[in-house]
Design a protein around this motif. Structure first.
Motif, mmCIF file in Angstrom:
data_model
loop_
_atom_site.group_PDB
_atom_site.id
_atom_site.type_symbol
_atom_site.label_atom_id
_atom_site.label_comp_id
_atom_site.label_asym_id
_atom_site.label_seq_id
_atom_site.Cartn_x
_atom_site.Cartn_y
_atom_site.Cartn_z
ATOM 1 N N LEU A 168 1.746 -23.826 27.080
ATOM 2 C CA LEU A 168 2.775 -24.486 27.177
ATOM 3 C C LEU A 168 3.953 -23.501 28.916
ATOM 4 C CD1 LEU A 168 4.418 -24.510 24.141
ATOM 5 C CD2 LEU A 168 3.484 -26.353 24.865
ATOM 6 N N ALA A 169 3.612 -22.865 29.191
ATOM 7 C CA ALA A 169 3.943 -22.339 30.257
ATOM 8 C C ALA A 169 3.803 -23.073 31.955
ATOM 9 C CB ALA A 169 3.986 -20.564 30.746
ATOM 10 N N HIS A 170 1.973 -23.577 31.697
ATOM 11 C CA HIS A 170 1.475 -24.430 32.700
ATOM 12 C C HIS A 170 1.748 -26.362 32.437
ATOM 13 C CE1 HIS A 170 -0.250 -20.413 32.165
ATOM 14 N NE2 HIS A 170 -0.226 -21.181 33.667
ATOM 15 N N VAL A 171 2.285 -26.211 31.210
ATOM 16 C CA VAL A 171 2.153 -27.943 31.288
ATOM 17 C C VAL A 171 4.228 -28.014 31.228
ATOM 18 C CG1 VAL A 171 0.266 -28.022 30.287
ATOM 19 C CG2 VAL A 171 2.022 -27.708 29.361
ATOM 20 N N LYS A 172 4.501 -29.243 31.412
ATOM 21 C CA LYS A 172 5.049 -30.178 31.525
ATOM 22 C C LYS A 172 5.718 -31.224 30.232
ATOM 23 C CE LYS A 172 6.018 -30.224 36.614
ATOM 24 N NZ LYS A 172 6.748 -31.420 37.873
ATOM 25 N N LEU A 173 6.880 -30.563 29.025
ATOM 26 C CA LEU A 173 6.699 -31.692 28.231
ATOM 27 C C LEU A 173 8.539 -31.059 27.974
ATOM 28 C CD1 LEU A 173 4.130 -29.727 25.287
ATOM 29 C CD2 LEU A 173 4.034 -31.840 26.462
ATOM 30 N N SER A 174 8.654 -32.568 26.914
ATOM 31 C CA SER A 174 9.610 -32.835 26.615
ATOM 32 C C SER A 174 10.222 -31.258 25.856
ATOM 33 C CB SER A 174 10.361 -33.684 26.182
ATOM 34 O OG SER A 174 9.555 -33.924 24.813
ATOM 35 N N PRO A 175 11.542 -30.726 25.825
ATOM 36 C CA PRO A 175 12.617 -29.573 25.490
ATOM 37 C C PRO A 175 11.833 -29.693 24.046
ATOM 38 C CG PRO A 175 14.030 -30.358 26.931
ATOM 39 C CD PRO A 175 12.506 -31.300 26.282
ATOM 40 N N HIS A 178 8.320 -28.919 23.390
ATOM 41 C CA HIS A 178 7.906 -27.881 23.377
ATOM 42 C C HIS A 178 8.583 -27.147 22.259
ATOM 43 C CE1 HIS A 178 8.363 -23.907 25.315
ATOM 44 N NE2 HIS A 178 7.870 -23.738 26.594
#
Length: 212
Positions: A168-175, A178
């Motif tokens: 998850l630290a390397h992908v952009k997701l909505s809060p 996440h």
């Protein structure tokens, strides 16, 4: 190095438990460095692939030179009290470390989704894994009883919280998404432990565990 054990074939001394653990850490570091400089895979995936390669080398060397390495490693693992070490120590520390990175506000708002995924999702995944393993072993001519396939499925079903946080630290997701994924990875171990205990009892013939 400290020498503290005797080779199972009587051919001389081998590494102590401390040295053996140090060697595992060194191998993990080497795999991590090689991955960071070449493939750049997620570290949990790289460690898994690296461990598989190391074990294939061990098996190949043992088959070629009849060195007894596999038997020695098997004895070390069987006498290592891994259930107590992993369940009572390692998992608690890993989950605590992972929980520090979760937004509690977003997690509380999505408690329902996290609960469904951490319970029903684990059960569904375990049965899917069990069905695939059973079918695959039937296909290659090495059948495994369905009960033991479910035991393996219960082991594979829960996601690793540390691995999930690393991804998850390397992908952009909505809060919200996440928090849902991270929360599921934190709480699914509880459902998996219960399912594993039940599957193990069933595999051993204690069918009364199904009702519980």
């Amino acid at each position: 190095m400290t020498i503290g054990a005797v080779c199972p074939r009587g051919n001389g001394p081998v590494m102590s438990t401390f040295d053996f653990g140090a060697l595992l850490l060194v191998l993990a570091v080497i795999i991590g460095v090689v991955n960071d400089r070449t493939l750049r895979l997620p570290r949990p995936v790289a460690l898994l692939l690296g461990s598989l390669i190391v074990m294939m080398l061990v098996v190949g060397a043992d088959a070629s030179f009849d060195s007894g390495i596999r038997e020695h490693l098997r004895k070390r693992v069987s006498h290592a009290h891994l259930p107590q070490i992993l369940l009572d120590g390692v998992i608690a520390l890993l989950l605590f470390a992972s929980s520090l990175q979760v937004d509690l506000h977003d997690l509380r708002r999505r408690a329902g989704a996290v609960f469904v995924l951490a319970t029903g999702g684990v059960v569904l995944s375990a049965f899917l894994f069990a069905a695939f393993i059973w079918a695959f072993m039937q296909f290659i001519g090495e059948p495994i009883p369905p009960g033991w396939c479910l035991v393996i499925g219960a082991i594979l079903a829960p996601t690793d919280a540390v691995a999930v946080q690393g991804l998850l630290a390397h992908v952009k997701l909505s809060p919200g998404l996440h928090a849902t994924i991270a929360g599921e990875s934190l709480f699914n171990d509880g459902a998996a432990v219960v399912l594993f205990g039940t599957a193990l009892a069933i595999a051993k013939g204690h069918t009364d565990m199904v009702g519980h």
